[in-house]
Design a protein around this motif. Sequence first.
Motif, short mmCIF file in Angstrom:
data_model
loop_
_atom_site.label_atom_id
_atom_site.label_comp_id
_atom_site.label_asym_id
_atom_site.label_seq_id
_atom_site.Cartn_x
_atom_site.Cartn_y
_atom_site.Cartn_z
N ARG A 51 36.67 47.95 46.55
CA ARG A 51 38.03 48.47 46.28
C ARG A 51 38.60 47.72 45.17
N ILE A 52 39.58 48.28 44.39
CA ILE A 52 40.12 47.82 43.54
C ILE A 52 41.45 47.45 44.23
N GLU A 53 41.83 46.21 44.10
CA GLU A 53 42.80 45.66 44.65
C GLU A 53 43.93 44.97 43.75
N TYR A 54 44.91 45.44 43.66
CA TYR A 54 46.07 44.53 42.89
C TYR A 54 46.64 43.55 44.09
N TYR A 70 46.19 42.18 41.57
CA TYR A 70 45.05 42.05 41.82
C TYR A 70 44.40 43.61 42.14
N ILE A 71 43.30 43.99 41.35
CA ILE A 71 42.89 45.27 41.92
C ILE A 71 41.51 45.03 42.66
N ARG A 74 40.55 41.36 42.52
CA ARG A 74 39.99 40.65 40.94
C ARG A 74 41.39 40.73 40.33
N LYS A 75 41.71 39.54 39.37
CA LYS A 75 42.73 39.42 38.81
C LYS A 75 42.92 40.18 37.53
N ILE A 76 43.91 41.11 37.37
CA ILE A 76 43.94 42.01 36.10
C ILE A 76 45.39 41.64 35.52
N TYR A 77 45.38 41.27 34.40
CA TYR A 77 46.66 41.16 33.72
C TYR A 77 47.38 42.55 33.60
#
Length: 492
Positions: A51-54, A70-71, A74-77
């Motif tokens: 899953r992509i979690e923010y 978070y996707i 995982r941290k995504i700016y």
Amino acid sequence: MATCEKALSLSVFDIFGVSRSYKQQKTPKKHMDEFFDSWPRKPNFGKTSPRIEYAYGVEDSFTRSKDYIYINYRKIYTHDVVGYFIFLNTVVGVKVEKITTRRLWMLENKFMLRLHDFIHSHLIGSNGTHIQSLINLEEICDGCEKCSNIAQKCLEYGPLRFSTLQTMTYSKNYKKLHVTDKLFEDIAEYCISKSKNKEECFKELDKTILSTLSCDKLAIWISESRVLPDEETDPKYDHRHMPREVIDIILRKWNVKSIKLIILHYTNEPECRIEWLQYDYFTRVRLNDSYWETKQSDLKFNHVEVSLSYSLDCVRGLGNLPPEADPPAGYENLIPNIRRLFPTDQISMELPHWYFIACNNIEKKMSTILQVVTMKKPQKLSLDIKFFVKSGIVKKLNEETNREELLGIASGYVLQEKRLHCFKKSSPFNRGHGPEVFLDNKWVGRRFQVEDTSNQFNFNLDVYIKKKELEEGFDEELLQEYPYSFVGHFFA
Ligand SMILES: [Zn+2]
Ligand SMILES: [Zn+2]
Ligand SMILES: [Zn+2]
């Protein structure tokens, strides 16, 4: 397993957001830190689907200036998010089946709205061909046309805003629909506004809730910390009354078979509505009111699941009795109230694994939980509770000898053979940065049972401790010195 970079068929997206704009929120400040530092993640329920979690960053809730979400853990700016979506969409060619977002309303407004639109255009697509489940996106837009169009294509959808509910005039069976305590109030007030007396009001209610819709499972999101609109100075955070007749007609007309109650400490709807309380049309219910005020429903449900993973107060009430539960908030009424509102022989509860997890004296906690759940003498009930604890909870310091002692099992419980384990995502939030990625922690558990055959009451308390903490924290000698200790059973 949960983060398969190589998988080409990403289908489950969990998107968590956070950010700056919650300075204005009227949430109890003393709770904020422990709450934000420890927001739990949901387990992966896709089969092979990562899953992509923010998620939301956390840290210093009030001065936070970092913009990331978070996707899939995982941290995504935030400035990379759009590019990331385009990448998934065009290069990887994902077919998105399930999207869960959480707390995106905390993002800066402009980015939040762009994100909403990008989720529609790049993850869902205008036809919504693959989407089966869309959870919580309306938290951003407060219910828009794009969302309500997708609602019609999903098997699982919600929580519904009232405006979305009004578009659902089609006939459809959902696997799962999500609603909120706020929606119940909105429905009550709408019906009042359309009518001149109680009779007309209930006619309006009958027209508003359509039996062309049905759902196998109804998830009800209940806030435990809402305030009255005029309580600026000395707010009393609590559950708020819900209009019973609205709940009952939904359960009946939608042919609901099982219930999930999601108790939330904190939501983007911090104020309750009070207009409907000026009229005596609707019966008022709260899960923490004295249960004998709650009329017994004649419906029957297969199962009631209670998620306390995001709760603070309810959980506290389960593990602490007055005077420790201060002020006494009435949560000992939770189970009897559930059984009057949503009659069932089967209740399962999950307590938090991430924050506010029990950290002292397992013996006492277990006996308090037993006391609370049996306080109203349940009959014909099977109750399961998943209880996550810190490893330190199993010992105490003897102040006279200044030595550590291992605690035993609270009386009343019988250890079961069954060995349990599960994986839960979490990572410590160091101040300033969220983690780059949330890791799967293995928890191991043992089942402790209380059986009361004369009342047909069976209670399983499944206590879980992090495997890592068990491996690191106990020396042989101490374990041998206390052969009947609670924790000893985890090693035996
Ligand atoms: Zn995998
Ligand atoms: Zn929308
Ligand atoms: Zn009440």
